[in-house]
Design a protein around this motif. Structure first.
Motif, short mmCIF file in Angstrom:
data_model
loop_
_atom_site.label_atom_id
_atom_site.label_comp_id
_atom_site.label_asym_id
_atom_site.label_seq_id
_atom_site.Cartn_x
_atom_site.Cartn_y
_atom_site.Cartn_z
N LEU A 133 38.16 31.52 33.79
CA LEU A 133 37.79 31.69 32.39
C LEU A 133 38.29 33.03 31.85
O LEU A 133 38.74 33.13 30.70
N LEU A 139 39.02 22.44 32.07
CA LEU A 139 39.83 23.45 32.75
C LEU A 139 40.78 22.84 33.78
O LEU A 139 41.60 23.55 34.36
N THR A 162 35.59 30.31 39.17
CA THR A 162 35.41 29.79 37.82
C THR A 162 35.39 30.92 36.79
O THR A 162 36.02 30.82 35.72
#
Length: 367
Positions: A26, A297, A22
């Protein structure tokens, strides 16, 4: 939540995926933001190639898409057919191949499609595919060539499984298989009368790798077998390893072909809702997609395929670029992916393993 799911939640690999993946996703979007709106424009629809049926008007350029029966591969096959390619769909399931071809033809009655079986975890299957593909091309065209190869097929395995060739299945499917397939099809790409292209699908997860072992034992996955005795299979770190290997291979191939008409692109679609996590407990994959959707996302295949199409349709001068996020945008991958010495060693070890499989095939009388 069942026992298998609870066991996985307690494992370091689960938290590696939940946290590190994650964070690096990002980070990739942050790089995209900092880069601004700079984008590589897509070229126009591919022009016709000389030779074959309808020589007066030229023929459609041929592209090969692996893992074409679902997810991004299926979306890419449909989109490239729409762009004017004669698309060769390659996959492990003949039934799914047939269903995919029928589905695309329902949406695009004039689509030019062919389907071939191939299992990237089997050298014998890859070699047979290469032979049948060349025979099919020669039956319809005066010149045996292809214009685009999209190495899309991949997997996220939950256990250490050894293939008939003696490799860890995930490593062979995600890296060794694409390396061999590209090597076999490279002469057809070089034969193309118009600029041709190799597109390798990598992943932002490659950024999690801080150091890499490209020895024969590592590429076979033998060290994974030793590590997994009494422990859970390192599925996350193995997946990251294969995606970095594919990226290192992409850049080494780009360097070797820089004076030719064959360009090499890397495409990173980010996180797309596909069946890549089909081996994981359903409750965990559902929860992962739920969180990613909440964070905005998670992409659907129709938008996630954008980076793949950007790489496939970019001008030849964009060779070596890392496409991410769609809309023609590129970012820089990890510093380790640019390590020339590591890439050369990886190429040498991979080539040696390929030659070993070739010799073994001849000894066994493989056609």
């Amino acid at each position: 939540m069942d026992r298998e799911a609870l066991r996985m939640v307690r494992s370091p690999e689960f938290w590696r995926m939940a946290v590190l993946w994650t964070l690096f996703l990002l980070y990739s979007y942050l790089l995209l933001f900092l880069r601004g709106r700079t984008a590589v424009p897509r070229r126009r629809r591919p022009g016709p190639c000389a030779g074959g049926e309808g020589e007066g008007e030229g023929r459609r350029p041929i592209c090969v898409v692996t893992g074409a029966t679902s997810g991004l591969g299926k979306a890419a096959a449909a989109a490239l057919a729409r762009e004017g390619y004669h698309v060769v769909l390659a996959g492990r399931s003949t039934q799914l191949l047939s269903e995919t071809v029928q589905e695309i033809r329902r949406q695009q009655p004039d689509a030019h499609l062919e389907a071939f079986h191939v299992d990237l975890a089997s050298y014998k299957s890859i070699k047979k595919f290469g032979t049948l593909l060349k025979q099919w091309i020669q039956e319809t065209n005066s010149v045996p060539d292809i214009q685009l190869l999209v190495n899309n097929a991949g997997m996220l395995a939950k256990s250490h499984r050894i293939t008939e060739d003696g490799f860890d299945e995930m490593i062979q499917t995600n890296y060794i298989g694409p390396f061999i397939l590209t090597s076999i099809l490279l002469p057809l790409l070089k034969n193309s009368p118009v600029p041709s292209r190799v597109v390798n699908l990598t992943s932002f997860t490659h950024r999690c790798v801080s150091g890499i072992d490209v020895s024969e034992d590592a590429l076979r996955g033998m060290k994974l077998g030793q590590c997994s005795v009494g422990k859970s299979y390192p599925l996350a770190s193995t997946y990251e390893y294969t995606k970095l290997c594919l990226l290192l291979f992409s850049y080494e191939l780009h360097r070797q072909l820089h004076t030719s008409s064959v360009s090499v692109m890397a495409a990173d679609p980010g996180v797309v809702e596909t069946n890549i996590m089909r081996e994981l407990p359903p409750c965990l994959s559902w929860f992962a997609f739920f969180v990613l959707r909440f964070l905005n996302l998670l992409q659907q295949t129709d938008s996630g395929v954008g980076a793949v199409l950007d790489a496939a349709l970019a001008p030849p001068g964009a060779s070596g670029k890392y496409f991410f996020g769609g809309k023609g945008r590129t970012i820089r991958p990890s510093g380790l992916s640019y390590d020339v010495e590591v890439a050369k060693k990886l190429w040498a070890e991979s080539s040696m393993l390929f030659k070993e499989l070739q010799l073994r095939g001849r000894d066994l009388g493989t056609n």
